[in-house]
Design a protein around this motif. Structure first.
Motif, mmCIF file in Angstrom:
data_model
loop_
_atom_site.group_PDB
_atom_site.id
_atom_site.type_symbol
_atom_site.label_atom_id
_atom_site.label_comp_id
_atom_site.label_asym_id
_atom_site.label_seq_id
_atom_site.Cartn_x
_atom_site.Cartn_y
_atom_site.Cartn_z
ATOM 1 N N ASN A 37 1.162 -1.462 -0.355
ATOM 2 C CA ASN A 37 0.155 0.142 0.014
ATOM 3 C C ASN A 37 1.242 1.175 0.047
ATOM 4 O O ASN A 37 0.867 1.962 -0.572
ATOM 5 C CB ASN A 37 -0.657 -0.292 1.207
ATOM 6 N N ALA A 38 1.468 1.398 0.677
ATOM 7 C CA ALA A 38 2.644 2.650 0.697
ATOM 8 C C ALA A 38 3.653 2.599 -0.701
ATOM 9 O O ALA A 38 4.009 3.635 -1.164
ATOM 10 C CB ALA A 38 3.762 2.116 1.950
ATOM 11 N N LEU B 123 -0.889 6.005 7.202
ATOM 12 C CA LEU B 123 -1.193 6.383 5.822
ATOM 13 C C LEU B 123 -2.275 5.957 6.080
ATOM 14 O O LEU B 123 -3.397 4.772 6.526
ATOM 15 C CB LEU B 123 -0.186 4.690 4.996
ATOM 16 N N LEU C 289 1.645 6.448 -7.342
ATOM 17 C CA LEU C 289 1.208 7.670 -7.421
ATOM 18 C C LEU C 289 1.976 8.704 -6.724
ATOM 19 O O LEU C 289 1.672 9.614 -7.854
ATOM 20 C CB LEU C 289 -0.255 7.732 -6.106
ATOM 21 N N MET D 270 -3.087 2.875 8.362
ATOM 22 C CA MET D 270 -1.325 1.806 8.589
ATOM 23 C C MET D 270 -0.547 2.771 8.714
ATOM 24 O O MET D 270 -0.131 3.669 8.307
ATOM 25 C CB MET D 270 -1.201 1.252 6.704
ATOM 26 N N MET E 291 -4.835 5.279 2.116
ATOM 27 C CA MET E 291 -4.998 5.219 1.066
ATOM 28 C C MET E 291 -6.093 4.762 0.483
ATOM 29 O O MET E 291 -6.262 4.738 -1.019
ATOM 30 C CB MET E 291 -4.381 3.468 0.620
ATOM 31 N N ILE F 90 2.084 1.436 -3.323
ATOM 32 C CA ILE F 90 1.800 2.158 -4.446
ATOM 33 C C ILE F 90 1.118 3.301 -3.740
ATOM 34 O O ILE F 90 1.027 4.430 -4.903
ATOM 35 C CB ILE F 90 0.010 1.457 -3.921
ATOM 36 N N TYR F 91 1.223 3.579 -3.113
ATOM 37 C CA TYR F 91 0.878 5.766 -2.389
ATOM 38 C C TYR F 91 2.347 6.183 -3.115
ATOM 39 O O TYR F 91 2.422 7.480 -3.896
ATOM 40 C CB TYR F 91 0.759 6.126 -1.125
ATOM 41 N N TYR G 221 -6.793 8.293 -0.693
ATOM 42 C CA TYR G 221 -5.776 9.458 -1.339
ATOM 43 C C TYR G 221 -6.045 10.414 -2.615
ATOM 44 O O TYR G 221 -5.475 11.626 -2.459
ATOM 45 C CB TYR G 221 -5.113 8.201 -2.722
#
Lengths: 370, 370, 370, 370
Positions: free
Chosen positions: A50-51, B323, A57, B302, B325, A53-54, B328
């Motif tokens: 997930n991080a 985080l 992005l 997270m 997500m 993907i952050y 976002y």
């Protein structure tokens, strides 16, 4: 700056009727390059994707894109949220025990059908038709009777529908306590050099239910079948499971490194108009899946893990000790474990206390440079 | 070399009828010094105490002993072996949710009775009689009707019977992901300087079910009561919960350090004839229990844990990031958490994925040098 | 037909950021009667209360209402959805082990403050002011710093905020495998006859964290305090925990029966303009909480539960057998359990396989007719 | 009265070093009849088989035995004792999620080898040699490197070693909430009439890891292979999974019925010298495995199970209702489920609260009389 779209797709319902949704982020390319699908966190404790993907992005919004990009964090809303004690119990369905990453769909019949009908089609036509058929297969199941779908199958099919539409599929996982490593289909080994990942596992053309296999197996099987019929047809898809390190851990700095590794691979694949990402100069150790060896605890006890992640062991080196305090007097309370081959320690179990037969370590053996 | 005796005491039975036993190791002293009771692993994931007992035994077998020493690894055979996924789910009874370390026995009536009858007794006689009464209280319950005892109570009482016979009681625990720290009753703060532990939590005279409290509260209450009646009576017992660091981890080198810390304290207490163990020269930070502050996740997400274990924070420093997500686009996906006082970060949650309201960190505040 | 309003209140967030919401249904009365708050399913496996709320709504929509009625099914969205294997693991927070029904708020200081200021207030003024203060106490905590609230506390406070606004509070639970029974505060015993529930447990004025206690304790304490000061003040609130039978079971026919039992009580309380619900003519057995006895497994084994739910046992009657097949040769493999007092078997454990010390049965003893 | 021997075999070790043992009971026959292996409780919650073994032993000790009989209660000491909340979480390894009854061993290579070498052997010689080879295969794995065996594999192999030595193998299971039914290999359907079990599932010759399959598949495969080579060779083994009813339940009276059912079958097989056990006169409904249909929850909610165990449904009959209280206003809160074929309801899920996609019921369809 690119426009990012968000869609929340519903993949289930829990007992009190609340919907289970997954956020899907999309960026449009100019259509001149390969499309990309990236998901993370199919196993609940494996959160670092997930991080990543952050961080992806954050980069992607400023890049020139040739292909469309789809990113799915929190891919498994049940797994993400299933606690048992402090830790996340998200590797398998808590009701059935089924591994969430063994539920993707593959119909070998489809390959046979296309191999039999392909003569009249150009490579491009065949690719388009086969891709459409793969998506349709999945949609038929999703749109069929709801009482025929298990909880996990419905989640998997929803993701697979997105994945089959892409040319490049990355499934972001982590090990328990683990070095970074890449599951790479044997036919795509040349591409593995564009990731900044030191350890590469080369996997054969066998479907065992995982996302990467679901993405590439039909194509690889079709290629193999057509080859037998005398036609050369290139596998149109690349799909990888990227193991980002250890579970239960978010590290945004590390995530930026991993994002750059992925961007380097995508750049090599021509996904970007003009982007600076290049692979790092590093030694990459490869190992065939058959040589990826699990070592199970030969007795119950408390484990001191000695071999570091990615550590190269010589045959006979100690890699762990087992403490057995109930036998302090009756036998040696400390047992040293040694492995009988040269090996690279890739991952180990997450807990120090193990039953006899718990998987302690997994080792690359018979490694070679990629 | 001292003789070590092993006794396996039965503390329960599981569903298939197999007995639950605990190994008890004993060394005899010459009777001229204080006796010691040390247990480990009451919470299933907190395994490092077993390694410390291993290192203690390795040292103790070669020392001249004044007092008897009793060591109990694997104190909770259910907790030790309760897995849920890869991790050990051993903080509470999986059936009832009751914390295994809140089940010890304390009868305030006993204090009242002794305070009322003490006039004719010398300090030594009072100490002996009270100690005998504490042991007898526990034994009565253990020998009473078996259908009156819960699973956890039976384990706790069996351990408490051993503990009440000693002058010094150490209960070896760990935090989730944690710096070393010591739970020390306020009256014993002078002794805390003899452990090599940087962080000391001073706890009041309140019984909340834990082993250390069960050992010292009756004595402290008796002292307080006698004080009111005009008699000065010294608390005869010291009892501590020693938090050794993080759970799910065995480190034999670290365990040797911790064994030496404990030996330094025992040496100061005159347990050994002639032993070299001295406390390290170090700064020790103390905090009252009321100033030990938990910080709960203000939202689900997270977590990236930024503050290191034992790190000193200034008011307003960032200690974690969350985080999110799924937001976002709709809001800021990264939230920085800051604490509004000067603090020392003592421990944090074991997993990176948290519900709103999960305990993220615990902080020492209003600290002072010991 | 009455208008029913639905509001979904958010009581938390899970790790992937999805909100936890609870559906709140409200019907308005004409303001001439008592208001009612009913919730169900605070413990995840205790689902039958949701069916009772369904049947209540089906009736209530056609009744003339004097007081407002608030109904909350699925009160605990974490507990409802926490599976471990096939069963629902919703009695305690899977992370901390804390019983979800021990987290309500009670501030004895508030009682002291009101008892000290009450002279100038009429009974009605005192009631209004105290009720407002109870609600405000809860709201202050909910609106205070979010990092001071645990997951369970946030859920409990949200429910308690609704409950304090009502004059009658019903918390719908079930036992594991259980006869119907009612937790009734001693002062309200006369009202217990209006429920169609055969077994009534009379509970004292002690706060242990449960919803019913949180609702009535402040009022009862205030009454007691004012009594000491010479003022007669009636407890303005009635609150009950209604145990509907066994967990993990939905039975809509039975739920209609239970709805009628509740409607009979509410009718007696004057909640309806003109309604037909009357209590059944039945014997009601009462028991003081101190006489509600748990019987723990005296050994590990496999249990055959012999005593039926609600069965009246004579001292010495067999109520269960324990099978211990690992001792077929070494000792008697079948043990018969007998209880040494006359008793009513109210509930038993949900599983046939037990550790030594598992709660097997709970019995009413020293019962009397209500 | 026959002599019964008990042996406790060790099948593992848990983390605190305590051995995992299984009690094995043996009675010797006179050697003139088939030998029998019966085990129970491989899945932790499926306890009733232990009671059946109790009742079998009570009968067997007084019978004239032609063949040896081996009985193994508590076959899985980890599964038996794995609690999560009140229920037993023993269907899969809590660490890996692997179903304990999918870990038996089968080596198709052995069949090929024997089929190739069988010409010189008489049927009896072939049977003896093949049986010996099956046992040896298992022993080689058990005696090989301990670090190559998982926890579950070690348990399974220990049991399989015993099973391969017998001519008749019965694995006693239960469903979740279930009618009695029998898994019977198609070749043995004639024998199924000697059990007092109303529902018989006919299964094909495919190995999926279960005990019954591990026992009969090698023999059936060998028969099939020899048939292709022109030799008629009878399958020497019969193996069944006997589903005794519902899990988490001990009923000694019912167990006596089930023991008599098994004794009737064994009597038919000539295991006893002279015994009275005869099958009951009853209708037996058979169904092919491909026609055994699971119905998954088409939405999340609370389930009222309407179809009774063993109930015969006509196409379109209602078999369950789903209550969705969060949608009382927004849609129909009660959904009736109907099945579109004639069917017999064999089992249903154990909990009333289900996610979308949970297996609700399993149905026999296209049934016929046996």
């Amino acid at each position: 700056m690119n426009k990012i779209d968000q869609q929340n797709i519903q993949v289930g319902e829990i007992a009190n009727g609340l919907p289970l949704t997954i956020p899907v982020y999309r960026l449009k390319g100019d259509g001149s390059g390969k499309s990309v699908y990236i998901q993370a966190n199919m196993h609940g404790a494996e959160v670092q994707g997930n991080a990543v993907i952050y961080q992806l992005l954050e980069q992607l919004k400023n890049l020139g894109l040739r292909g469309d990009i789809t990113l799915v964090p929190y891919a498994n809303p049940i797994g993400c949220n299933q606690k048992s004690g402090e830790f996340t119990l998200g590797r398998f369905d808590p009701i059935t025990g089924v591994n969430w990453n063994r539920l993707y769909h593959y119909n070998p019949e489809l390959v046979r059908r296309f191999a039999g009908q392909s003569d009249s089609l150009s490579d491009q036509e065949l690719r388009d038709a086969f891709k459409a058929a793969l998506v349709e297969e999945v949609e038929q199941r999703l749109n069929g009777p709801q009482h025929a779908l298990t909880t996990g199958k419905r989640i998997a099919l929803n993701l697979q529908r997105l994945a089959h539409q892409a040319d490049i599929v990355l499934d972001l996982h982590t090990g328990p306590i683990s070095a970074k490593h890449l599951y790479c289909p044997e036919y795509a080994r040349a591409s593995a050099r564009y990731f900044n990942i030191e350890h590469v596992l080369l996997i054969p053309n066998e479907f065992d239910g995982a996302m990467d296999e679901a993405a590439f197996c039909p194509w690889w099987q079709l290629q193999t079948q057509l080859k037998r019929q005398g036609r050369d047809f290139e596998v149109a898809i690349e799909a990888y499971t990227v193991e980002l390190g250890s579970q239960e851990r978010i590290d945004l700095t590390e995530a930026l490194e991993d994002a750059q590794s992925i961007l380097s691979y995508l750049n090599y694949q021509g996904v970007f108009v003009d982007a600076p990402y290049q692979p790092k100069n590093m030694q990459r150790h490869a190992c065939y899946l058959k040589d990826y060896v699990a070592y199970y605890a030969p007795m119950g006890g408390m484990i001191e893990y000695l071999a570091g992640l990615g550590e190269h062991l010589k045959a006979g080196d100690a890699f762990a000790r087992i403490l057995r305090m109930e036998r302090y007097l009756s036998e040696e309370p400390l047992h040293t474990l040694r492995f009988d081959q040269d090996a690279i320690a890739i991952l180990h179990f997450a807990s120090a206390s193990v039953n006899q037969g718990t998987e302690l370590y997994k080792f690359f053996t018979n490694t070679f440079d990629l």
